[in-house]
Design an enzyme around this catalytic site. Structure first.
Site, short mmCIF file in Angstrom:
data_model
loop_
_atom_site.label_atom_id
_atom_site.label_comp_id
_atom_site.label_asym_id
_atom_site.label_seq_id
_atom_site.Cartn_x
_atom_site.Cartn_y
_atom_site.Cartn_z
N ASP A 144 7.09 70.27 36.08
CA ASP A 144 7.70 69.45 37.13
C ASP A 144 7.56 70.12 38.49
O ASP A 144 7.26 71.32 38.60
CB ASP A 144 9.19 69.26 36.77
CG ASP A 144 9.74 67.94 37.28
OD1 ASP A 144 9.16 67.37 38.20
OD2 ASP A 144 10.78 67.52 36.74
N ASP A 166 10.24 58.38 37.77
CA ASP A 166 11.58 58.52 37.20
C ASP A 166 12.23 57.16 36.99
O ASP A 166 13.26 57.05 36.35
CB ASP A 166 12.47 59.36 38.13
CG ASP A 166 12.24 60.85 37.93
OD1 ASP A 166 11.57 61.22 36.95
OD2 ASP A 166 12.72 61.64 38.76
C1 GLA Z 1 12.63 65.34 37.58
C2 GLA Z 1 11.77 64.66 36.54
C3 GLA Z 1 12.64 64.14 35.43
C4 GLA Z 1 13.41 65.29 34.82
C5 GLA Z 1 14.20 66.01 35.89
C6 GLA Z 1 14.81 67.28 35.36
O1 GLA Z 1 13.42 64.43 38.25
O2 GLA Z 1 11.02 63.65 37.12
O3 GLA Z 1 11.85 63.50 34.45
O4 GLA Z 1 12.53 66.17 34.18
O5 GLA Z 1 13.41 66.37 37.00
O6 GLA Z 1 15.54 67.95 36.31
#
Ligand code: GLA
Length: 731
Positions: free
Chosen positions: A477, A547
């Protein structure tokens, strides 16, 4: 495919069965563009294609009425000469001048394609690709520019990049080094850009090209959710199925500029490369700089064909490693189920249920390390939190494996929370301006990956967690964009290098991890899809698309993403309702029917759904296992796009045209509606296909369409919100 040098006219013709790309050495020695488009017969002389008919004020030293840098189309124009358009590059020389003049020296044609040092790039064997490197030289400055063009045998695609070599005794500074300049011979184009923000990434926007500049860019240090480094120039009446279009895809994950410059004489210049803002790269004697590459695709058969070309080329000649052309595991990720608040027992319970449903891989998301109980702390401390994982990652992996699942986990290696041991120990390892308080994003700072010692340190920590544990997958990420990009190690002259060196640092960490752990499947992520670009796909063959897991919004986001990126790269999961981002509730079959067109998985606790829904989930997983090869690697068609429609329809067809799958989605109920009929694509017109118990010729399904009535699509109705159907179509 072939690359032909016509010695008498000094013209170079790159061609394959589908396209031609022709350039020439102009009367003044600089390189000019003659043609890019559908394949032309080869011949010695295409010079007439450069004639413009207008008179320019400055003719240059060639002093011919027919020749003018300003009017003729250029391959890689300099700042400061007689071109006057947006320059492809700008170099500051020792005396302060920025005026370059690079003339043709020689060229080298060879089979295959060379890698780009430290950068992701397409690759091709001697059967798949052919390259020409054209060397240009500024005699006054003794600096060389090498323009590289690779044509692929099977695709209407050309990859371009540029190398700068300083052979002079003086230091020079590269202020602007774009990867591509493409001068087109008329202005009748529209630009499609893929724009958005967090949770609404890559929505196509069409802009008419007009006199002056039409551009998209990122100055966020990542390619960004706001503008994607992929754009299309198309004719006004080009649609998904017919017409001319040219795609430009930047194989890079940092700041970028994609700019169309329409001049007042009918020359359209398109440029793409690293954003010049904040970029200054010094080159001392004998030092070199290579730009990332741009992959151009030409289509004369509409946008679906353009996209399919990128899908195939990227699946076969960009994605690498053991996951290349392999169907992807069906996973369950615990993020939306638990966030950071979990115990190992919770995780095992969720995983056991995922196994019962038929999933293959369990992914432990954020919250397993350091003091990470919320997003204020812990980033940078890649050591298991033993309160949550009493037997470490190794122990949890073993327990998950014993349930019959593969195991993977989440990392965010480029970041540090001020509340972390790493930050307390090395406060100067993150970007900030000395004497000023740095800006936080999600309570975190960006580590200075332009420094090798920082990358080494993170690598060693991660290595310890991964090594010895049975890890099948990693989600990498990157949750904030870069601001105050100042390196505490750099010194004054190096500050203009930091954005790019950061990206090189990220690539180097990826390279080390994929080399040390070649079997691990990497999925990239950046607050959802803020770094969904071709550069990342080289290292991580799939990317979390957004997301926003709401299935209605995902129709828009996944459709937009499919223009430039393969279906198999699109991370797509079924999540709980009401959806966490939109509050919308859609049926579980609708959510799955959308998520099938990607990597497929679940982002919820299956213990919390009804028994009836759980039975549906089992069937969904079975369905995906049977069809994922077709979905992930078939020819993908956007039949109806959801942007101006109440419906969306997608389709995939196997290479041999024997199998197809059709997904159709209705957003809002349409009372007393006319029965929907959707024309299919890509089938064999003479073959007989079955849908349920009924048979149709391919031509019927393509000319008349599939009629979405009770006979073909039982249960599907456009008289209800969020109805959908996925039909299998077999010979
Ligand atoms: C980001 C990612 C999510 C998740 C969060 C964890 O927002 O896009 O899918 O992994 O971080 O903190």
């Amino acid at each position: 495919m072939n690359i032909i040098w016509h010695k008498s006219t000094r013209q170079i013709h790159l061609c394959n069965r589908r396209i031609s790309y022709i350039m020439y050495v102009q009367p003044n020695g600089e390189l000019g563009q003659l043609y890019f488009g559908k394949k032309l017969h080869d011949k010695d002389d295409f010079t007439y294609l450069s004639y413009r008919g207008q008179k320019s004020h400055v003719c240059g030293e060639a002093a011919s009425e027919d020749f003018s840098m300003e009017l003729n189309r250029q391959e890689y124009p300099s700042f400061g000469g007689t071109d006057f358009g947006t320059p492809a590059y700008e170099i500051s020389y020792a005396d302060g001048s920025m005026i370059g003049k690079y003339t043709y020296v020689d060229h080298l044609i060879f089979k295959g394609k060379k890698p780009l040092p430290g950068l992701p790039a397409t690759y091709g064997s001697e059967e798949e690709a052919m390259t020409v490197e054209i060397t240009m030289h500024d005699e006054l400055r003794n600096v060389y520019i090498v323009l590289s063009y690779t044509i692929f045998d099977d695709y209407p695609a050309i990859a371009r990049s540029v190398r700068f070599i300083n052979r002079s005794d003086n230091q020079i500074v590269l202020n602007r080094v774009l990867s591509l300049c493409m001068d087109l011979s008329d202005l009748n184009y529209e630009m499609i850009q893929f724009s958005g923000a967090w949770a609404r990434e890559r929505i196509p926007i069409v802009r008419k090209i007009n006199s002056g500049i039409t551009a998209v860019e990122s100055r966020r240090g990542v390619s960004s959710a706001n503008q994607n480094p992929f754009v299309i120039l198309k004719r006004e009446n080009t649609n998904e199925f017919v017409g001319e279009a040219i795609g430009f895809s930047f194989v890079y994950s940092g700041n970028f500029l994609a700019q169309a410059d329409a001049d007042t004489y009918g020359r359209l210049r398109f440029l793409m490369g690293i954003h010049p803002d904040g970029f200054k790269w010094p080159l001392s004697k004998d030092e070199e700089f290579s730009t990332p590459e741009v992959v151009m695709v030409y289509s004369d058969q509409g946008l679906n064909y353009l996209s399919q070309t990128y899908h195939k080329l990227y699946n076969k000649n960009l994605v690498r490693g053991v996951w290349k052309e392999r169907p992807r595991p069906i996973l369950l990720n615990n993020w939306e189920a638990t966030f950071m608040n979990f115990t190992e027992a919770d995780i095992l319970k969720i995983a056991a249920k995922a196994k019962e449903a038929g999933a293959e891989l369990f992914v432990l998301d954020d919250g397993w390390f350091g003091a990470r109980d919320n997003d204020y702390a812990g980033l940078g401390d890649w050591v298991e939190n033993t309160k949550k994982l009493p037997d470490g990652m190794k122990g949890l992996a073993k327990k998950i494996n014993e349930l019959g699942l593969e195991f993977g986990f989440w990392i965010e290696p480029e970041m540090v929370n001020p509340d972390s041991d790493l930050y307390r120990k090395h406060p100067d390892w993150s970007f900030s301006v000395p004497g000023r308080k740095p800006s936080l994003g999600r309570h975190q700072l960006v580590l200075d990956f332009s420094r090798k010692e920082v990358v080494d340190y993170i690598y060693n920590m991660l290595f310890k967690v991964i090594d010895g544990a049975n890890i099948a997958y990693i989600k990498w990420d990157m949750n904030r964009t870069i601001s105050e990009c100042f390196s505490h190690e750099g010194g004054a002259l190096k500050q203009g290098m930091i954005y790019h060196k950061y990206v090189l640092g990220v690539y180097s960490l990826y390279k080390r991890l994929i080399t040390a752990f070649p079997d691990i499947l990497f999925e990239s992520c950046a607050s959802g899809g803020a770094r969904f670009d071709a550069g990342m796909l080289y290292y991580a063959p799939q990317a979390w698309c957004s997301d926003n897991t709401d299935a209605v919004d995902r129709l828009l986001i996944q459709t937009g993403t499919s223009y430039g990126y393969p279906v198999v790269s699109i991370g797509s999961h079924v999540s709980a309702v009401p959806n966490q981002q939109t509050g919308r509730s859609t049926p579980i079959d609708f959510r799955a029917n959308v998520a099938y067109f990607g990597t497929f998985g679940y982002e919820l606790d299956l213990n919390h759904i009804s028994e009836e829904e759980f039975e549906q989930v089992k069937k969904q997983i079975m369905f995906m296992k049977e069809n994922r090869e077709l979905i992930q690697y078939g020819d993908f068609y956007r039949l109806i796009t959801p942007y101006d429609n109440n419906m969306c329809a997608w389709m995939v067809v196997s290479e041999d045209k024997k199998k197809a799958l059709f997904g159709c989605y209705v957003l809002r109920a349409n009372v007393n509606a006319i029965t929907a009929r959707v024309k299919l694509c890509g089938l064999d017109p003479d073959a007989i296909y079955t849908i349920g118990n009924h048979s149709y010729f391919g031509d019927e399904l393509m000319q008349v369409g599939v009629v979405l009535d009770a006979r073909n699509a039982p249960g599907f109705t456009i008289g209800e919100d969020y109805k959908s159907i996925v039909l299998t179509i077999n010979t």
